[in-house]
Scaffold this motif. Structure first.
Motif, PDB file in Angstrom:
ATOM      1  N   LYS A  25       0.061  -2.093  -0.222  1.00 56.52           N
ATOM      2  CA  LYS A  25      -0.703  -1.753   0.978  1.00 56.52           C
ATOM      3  C   LYS A  25       0.163  -0.998   2.000  1.00 56.52           C
ATOM      4  O   LYS A  25      -0.292  -0.046   2.633  1.00 56.52           O
ATOM      5  N   ARG A  26       1.412  -1.419   2.134  1.00 58.03           N
ATOM      6  CA  ARG A  26       2.320  -0.749   3.091  1.00 58.03           C
ATOM      7  C   ARG A  26       2.472   0.728   2.772  1.00 58.03           C
ATOM      8  O   ARG A  26       2.486   1.581   3.642  1.00 58.03           O
ATOM      9  N   PHE A  27       2.617   1.018   1.496  1.00 60.38           N
ATOM     10  CA  PHE A  27       2.768   2.408   1.047  1.00 60.38           C
ATOM     11  C   PHE A  27       1.489   3.194   1.342  1.00 60.38           C
ATOM     12  O   PHE A  27       1.524   4.286   1.911  1.00 60.38           O
ATOM     13  N   LEU A  28       0.357   2.590   0.985  1.00 64.33           N
ATOM     14  CA  LEU A  28      -0.935   3.267   1.187  1.00 64.33           C
ATOM     15  C   LEU A  28      -1.214   3.490   2.663  1.00 64.33           C
ATOM     16  O   LEU A  28      -1.723   4.536   3.065  1.00 64.33           O
ATOM     17  N   ASP A  29      -0.864   2.493   3.496  1.00 61.94           N
ATOM     18  CA  ASP A  29      -1.098   2.619   4.943  1.00 61.94           C
ATOM     19  C   ASP A  29      -0.327   3.795   5.545  1.00 61.94           C
ATOM     20  O   ASP A  29      -0.762   4.396   6.531  1.00 61.94           O
ATOM     21  N   LYS A  30       0.838   4.082   4.997  1.00 63.16           N
ATOM     22  CA  LYS A  30       1.653   5.189   5.523  1.00 63.16           C
ATOM     23  C   LYS A  30       1.035   6.542   5.189  1.00 63.16           C
ATOM     24  O   LYS A  30       1.318   7.539   5.839  1.00 63.16           O
ATOM     25  N   ILE A  31       0.220   6.581   4.144  1.00 63.90           N
ATOM     26  CA  ILE A  31      -0.276   7.867   3.645  1.00 63.90           C
ATOM     27  C   ILE A  31      -1.723   8.143   4.029  1.00 63.90           C
ATOM     28  O   ILE A  31      -2.069   9.240   4.456  1.00 63.90           O
ATOM     29  N   PHE A  32      -2.583   7.130   3.862  1.00 67.12           N
ATOM     30  CA  PHE A  32      -4.016   7.398   3.939  1.00 67.12           C
ATOM     31  C   PHE A  32      -4.630   6.990   5.271  1.00 67.12           C
ATOM     32  O   PHE A  32      -4.232   5.999   5.886  1.00 67.12           O
TER      33      PHE A  32
END
Lengths: 208, 84
Positions: A25-32
């Protein structure tokens, strides 16, 4: 005013995307953006939709740099606001629209399952781009630029009819936007080069 | 020690972990552009940012990410956040 011939492309080698990291989720939050989360579930088992969206945003980033945007990284600046599945029997394709504070652009994406996803962004007026994707295998990273340059010249030679040995790849040192020159003159092509893992993708469109 | 040279060394170590061309990172200067000169692609930038957040127990917000163009920008953003 937007350059109506600008294009940006991006390829992602699906073997290189770390599924464990890319689904965090942390990775996705940074991108999307919040809007983009509607297209997938974070624990999705779909093998390519996250990579596809990322590829769309990266190609939009390259597209908007050509429209004068500063070369700074901020994936939240670009949002896929329309995503249409154009899957048919032979190909997995998507199209849609990406918005940013400078305006909108269209994109088309193609998925080659277990190999790569590729996206191309363009303006509403530009729909005649040529795309060339090639597997170059495992090569020394120091030689990627040289290989990409040779592939690009070969590709443009096919489109322009000019012998590839006479073509020269030049890059703007500030924006890193590539151009192809012949006898010191920039040829009327907007080009975009992308590399990830074993794949190189080159896209070009005539500007006159 | 949380001084500039120490943070810079640590940041370059993180960048090197994700760099395709590690030689470029070994030769990096304060003014080297992370994407343009060190050839770090966007997916790896996110990995680098997450590692920085973990290492210094800070959060790198969108505005800071956008300003992180050169090696020195990354070091200064980290220093500002850990000294805030």
């Amino acid at each position: 005013m937007l350059n109506k011939y600008a294009i940006g492309n991006d390829i992602i080698d699906l073997k290189l995307s770390d599924k464990q990291v890319w689904r965090q989720k942390r990775f996705l939050d940074k991108i999307f953006t919040t809007n983009e989360f509607q297209y997938f579930k974070p624990d999705t088992t779909n093998d390519f939709i996250i990579e596809l969206l990322f590829s769309c945003k990266e190609s939009a980033y390259k597209y908007f740099v050509k429209q004068g945007r500063e070369r700074a990284f901020n994936p939240h600046s670009f949002s896929v606001c329309e995503l249409i599945n154009r899957e048919n029997h032979s190909k997995i394709q998507y199209s849609g629209i990406i918005e940013c504070d400078q305006g909108n652009c269209k994109f088309i994406s193609e998925v080659n399952p277990s190999r790569y996803v590729h996206s191309l962004c363009f303006t509403n007026d530009c729909s005649f781009s040529s795309i060339f994707i090639k597997s170059i295998g495992t090569v020394n990273e120091n030689s990627i630029s040289e290989i990409a340059g040779l592939e690009l010249k070969h590709f443009i030679s096919g489109l322009s009819g000019i012998d590839e040995s006479s073509l020269e790849l030049v890059k703007d040192q500030i924006t890193l936007i590539p151009y192809i020159a012949y006898k010191g003159r920039i040829l009327p092509f907007d080009i975009s080069i992308s590399h990830d893992g074993e794949y190189i993708a080159v896209a070009a469109t005539k500007t006159e | 020690m949380n001084d500039y040279p120490t943070i810079k060394t640590q940041v370059l170590k993180i960048i090197e972990k994700y760099a395709f061309n590690k030689d470029l990172v070994k030769e990096a200067l304060d003014d080297s552009r992370i994407i343009a000169d060190l050839k770090i692609n966007s997916a790896r930038i996110v990995d680098i940012i997450l590692d920085i957040e973990d290492q210094y127990n800070i959060e790198i917000d969108d505005k800071s990410i956008e300003k992180m163009i050169r090696v020195k920008d990354a070091v200064e953003i980290i220093l500002n956040k850990i000294n805030a």
